[in-house]
Scaffold this active site. Structure first.
Site, PDB file in Angstrom:
ATOM      1  N   ASP A  77     -31.790 -35.543  -8.333  1.00 28.49           N
ATOM      2  CA  ASP A  77     -32.403 -36.445  -9.303  1.00 28.49           C
ATOM      3  C   ASP A  77     -32.410 -37.846  -8.677  1.00 28.49           C
ATOM      4  OD1 ASP A  77     -33.452 -37.383 -11.752  1.00 28.49           O
ATOM      5  OD2 ASP A  77     -31.449 -38.017 -12.363  1.00 28.49           O
ATOM      6  N   ASP A  79     -32.955 -41.458 -10.528  1.00 22.63           N
ATOM      7  CA  ASP A  79     -32.241 -42.484 -11.285  1.00 22.63           C
ATOM      8  C   ASP A  79     -30.829 -42.007 -11.600  1.00 22.63           C
ATOM      9  OD1 ASP A  79     -34.383 -44.343 -11.485  1.00 22.63           O
ATOM     10  OD2 ASP A  79     -35.299 -43.080 -13.019  1.00 22.63           O
TER      11      ASP A  79
END
Length: 886
Positions: A77, A79
């Site tokens: 991922d 952020d």
């Protein structure tokens, strides 16, 4: 060798440094010693038991190593995992709502984290009851604010350890991808701001193409499909509940990090492992489910943060604890180590001081390259906020940024004046120059280089490009030769290097490193841009900065041209190449390596600077040449049509009558077929690669300055000493695949048991053992000879180098002895004869060395073989011809 002295490279691609010259702000730094001490005040039996209980609870939920299963890919991922961007995203969202007149806080966005910008903004709008909320308009404004305020290129939002973990995964052969619920525009901006090149990832999957975002599994499943890896072989690293839920829905294992949510909150989603941040995630976590040490450590430290008086009270109530003595005067003892905090600080400081003194004394050669100014630059110099441009940024806008920077620098008056060249220095290609006399009115690019350094060789085409582009402008390149090795301080040796590399700009021999220290240089190569008034404008370190240098030079010419400070009078040159008759009379021009075909009485010579391969008989009588034009190029075909570019290593395949060529400056592996009289390219296409793994076929696999080759006739593999990226590669002649074989790409002298924990420093020579079990490596920058295990990819020391500090590449000299007692100086060649005798081209000592070797015994005495200093012409390479029978 673009490295900070005695420091581990931050990444596989060498770090860039652009120093700006302004008064530094005071920086408050907390002592790491005191941080450590506060966490290690003491422990009791009760505390240890508590930690173990938590571990047992944790182990019930975590998957055991035995059940972990195969791992082929890692999905990151963005952020909150790769980028510390969750809070900046919330701040930008707050700004969006503020413009609409709606008051929100960053906490309002936490429940919608990881769900994509539409849900991120729309969810809060729904909670706040915003009427007629236009999601697309809000997203557009959100990106405008976020990119403008929070996601500047290289603004440092990357989490520490992200680049290292990605690199480790790729070195292990894992595929890596970004799988984010953010739109692609934000993904690209964040990765640029974090200094993570898009090219590192095999796939980047963003929210743009999906209707169902996390916690739906669609994004992860799409990444799995693109990577061609089954979902159950993928590991997801996530920080949000929605992401963990999406990973579970995709039937993927998930490592959760607590950068956004607490451990308790994440537990509800049931991740496989929980870690503090990506810097706490290890390769072992990914490959086998990790160990329990990290969790246990965190529990231990958490418990030990109790107030000392509370701990003492617990000890009093529970009685004495074995191994822990608590005297009444406040002095504690841990397994016999007694002392107050003051004593610990006193003796600890003394120990550190003595260790530093010992290091300085034993590594005095390395210490002579350091300077207080370099340390100041490293710690306090301001970095450019816009050094790495956005790909969509126009050239004119980029140049204007630099013009504005120079204008600001001049208006503040903080740029230092570059000191004059000392009068005693020797110059090449010109008479001695002075800034105030000869270079006043000119923009000057100082190139701090040393001729052994492969990175310094790589930037020569960039300098040639700039010289040709601005040849009619008041611009000059001056090479400041700042030698690493003792041999490189010799003016005649630098003269030969100038001829060998075709350098036509002025070069000064700063053997005492005067300018290096005055300007705080700390790595090769480093470029210093000097204005026409003698002021230092900027410093850039490392290779691959042609555009940045080009823009800086053009900006300086524009700015100072408007100020009428430029003088276009050319500097008179007296080129070394025009004054050396050897270049016209010698049949060879800086020959690099040899190979021998004893059966057919042939000697193969890489005539490097004639860009050809010469074949003679063993008496030196000419037979044929391959690459007759002498021009640089990468053309296959007949012997007359084929072209090379500074070829070096050669290896002969007697069975098929083939010669393999390390075509160094073409970054290619070539094959000469003496049956068909044809040349073809096996790998590389003329472009310098930066791939540390490989695995492609034919010319689609890029190489990086291959310097030597050897051939395994049983397995039909060609092993390549890849000097440009400090690795050993192999080419399979049967299927055409070329890939990394040993070395993780860090430039250091590290012997390990496998490929990934072994590092080399510009390997320049390679030779197989008679039993084909090992290859012997001339590791030039570490001044050592290494033995490479062809089964495991690990290595061991044979002679030279620093056996303790792998990052110390400055242990060199001229001394016979045993193993690490031996001192060599930049060996460039190695040959193992059939009797097991190893011959070493101790190049910068102008010697040949020989030693017997046994894999079962400690390396024996390295004996002096012959000294070439008495020869009329010193040779960079000691070319040893050994007559053997096949």
């Amino acid at each position: 060798m673009a490295m900070k002295l005695l420091s581990t490279p931050i990444s596989l691609s060498h770090p860039t440094k652009l120093f700006f010259f302004s008064l530094p702000k005071p920086i408050s730094r907390t002592s790491s010693f005191f941080q450590w001490r506060s966490k290690c005040r003491g422990f009791t039996r009760k505390m240890v038991v508590k930690a173990c209980i938590k571990m047992e609870e944790k182990n019930v939920k975590e998957t055991s190593k035995q059940e972990w299963g195969k791992v082929s890919a890692v999905l990151f991922d963005m952020d909150g995992v790769l980028c510390n961007s969750e809070n900046p995203s919330r701040k930008a969202a707050v700004d969006v709502f503020a413009e609409m007149g709606v008051q929100v806080t960053v906490e309002d966005f936490v429940p919608f984290t990881g769900m994509g910008e539409a849900n991120f903004l729309g969810g809060v709008a729904s909670v706040k009851g915003v009427k007629e909320f236009n999601t697309e308009a809000a997203k557009k404004r959100f990106f405008e604010i976020y990119l403008d305020k929070y996601a500047k290129p290289n603004s440092g939002i990357g989490f520490p350890g992200a680049l290292e973990l990605i690199t480790q995964c790729k070195c292990k052969g894992l595929k890596v991808a970004v799988a984010s619920s953010a739109d692609r525009i934000k993904v690209d901006a964040n990765l640029a701001a974090a200094g993570l090149p898009l090219s590192m990832f095999e796939a980047i999957v963003s929210a743009d193409a999906f209707e169902n975002l996390k916690p739906a599994p669609d994004i992860f499943l799409a990444a799995s499909k693109i990577l061609d890896v089954p979902p159950d072989e993928c590991i997801v690293i996530e920080d949000a509940l929605a992401g963990v839920q999406a990973a579970k829905a995709a039937k993927m294992r998930c490592i959760a990090v607590t950068t956004t949510l607490t451990e308790e909150t994440l537990k509800d989603a049931g991740p496989s492992i929980i870690r503090n941040d990506i810097g706490s995630v290890s390769l072992d976590d990914i490959l086998s489910g990790g160990s329990d040490e990290m969790v246990q450590d965190s529990q231990f430290l958490q418990v030990s943060e109790k107030n000392p008086s509370t701990i003492l009270n617990e000890r009093t109530r529970n009685g004495p604890t074995p191994g822990v003595d608590v005297p009444s005067d406040g002095v504690f003892s841990l397994e016999g180590l007694q002392g107050s905090r003051r004593e610990i600080l006193r003796y600890g400081s003394l120990g550190i001081a003595l260790s530093c003194l010992y290091f300085a004394v034993t590594n005095w050669k390395a210490m002579q390259y350091a300077s207080p100014k370099a340390i100041w630059n490293m710690l306090f110099a301001a970095k450019s906020p816009f050094f790495e441009p956005n790909e969509v940024e126009s050239r004119s806008a980029r140049i204007q940024q630099f013009v504005n920077y120079i204008s600001d620098l001049e208006s503040r008056g903080t740029a230092p004046i570059v000191p004059e060249f000392p009068a005693k220095l020797d110059w090449l290609n010109t008479a001695p120059l002075q800034f105030r006399r000869d270079l006043q009115g000119k923009v000057v690019l100082l190139d701090f280089w040393t001729y052994c350094c492969i990175n310094c060789m790589h930037v020569l085409p960039d300098l040639d490009f700039l010289e040709k582009k601005y040849k009619d402008k008041p611009f000059n390149v001056v090479g400041v030769h700042s030698a690493k090795f003792d041999n490189e301080k010799d003016l005649e040796a630098i003269h030969n290097a100038v001829l060998r590399y075709g350098i036509t700009h002025p070069v000064v021999n700063d053997g005492d490193m005067y300018l290096w220290r005055e300007l705080g240089v700390s790595s090769w190569p480093t470029f210093a841009i000097v204005g026409p008034n003698g002021k230092l404008l900027a410093q850039i370190s490392g290779e691959g900065h042609r555009k940045d240098l080009d823009y800086l030079v053009e900006a300086a010419l524009l700015f100072y041209g408007q100020k009428k400070l430029l003088d276009n009078k050319p500097i008179p040159l007296n080129l070394e190449k025009d004054n050396d008759p050897r270049l016209l009379t010698s049949p060879l021009k800086f020959p690099g390596k040899l190979a021998i075909d004893v059966l057919n009485n042939r000697l193969f010579i890489s005539d490097s600077n004639h860009n050809r391969i010469v074949v003679t008989d063993l008496d030196g009588n000419f037979i044929v040449q391959i690459g007759s034009t002498g021009e640089e190029g990468l053309c296959d075909g007949s012997f007359d049509d084929a072209t090379f570019n500074r070829p070096q290593g050669l290896a002969y395949n007697a069975k098929k009558n083939l010669l393999y060529v390390a075509d160094t400056e073409n970054h290619a592996l070539r094959e000469i077929d003496f049956v068909s009289d044809k040349v073809r390219t096996l790998a590389g296409n003329g472009m310098k690669g930066s791939d540390y793994t490989g695995g492609e076929k034919g010319t689609s696999q890029l190489l990086n300055s291959p310097w030597d080759v050897c051939f395994d006739p049983v397995n039909e593999n060609v092993y390549i000493a890849m000097a440009g990226q400090h690795q050993i590669w192999e080419h399979n002649t049967q299927d055409g695949v070329t890939k990394a074989f040993s070395g993780n790409g860090y430039e250091r002298n590290l012997n390990g048991s496998s490929s990934t924990n072994t590092s080399y420093a510009q390997p320049s020579g390679i030779s197989l053992s008679p039993d084909l079990m090992e290859a012997y490596i001339a590791d030039s920058e570490s001044s050592s000879i290494r033995a490479l295990d062809l089964k495991t990819g690990g290595s061991r020391l044979l002679a030279g180098g620093d056996p303790v500090l792998s990052d110390n590449l400055f242990r060199f000299g001229d001394h016979d002895g045993v193993g690490s007692d031996v001192l060599l100086q930049h060996p460039l060649g190695v040959l193992c004869a059939k009797d097991g005798q190893i011959y070493i081209a101790d190049s910068y000592n102008h010697k040949g060395q020989a030693k017997p070797v046994s894999r079962m015994e400690r390396p024996s005495l390295l004996s002096f073989l012959s000294h070439l200093g008495s020869l009329k012409q010193k040779m960079e390479h000691f070319l040893l011809l050994i007559q053997t029978t096949v």
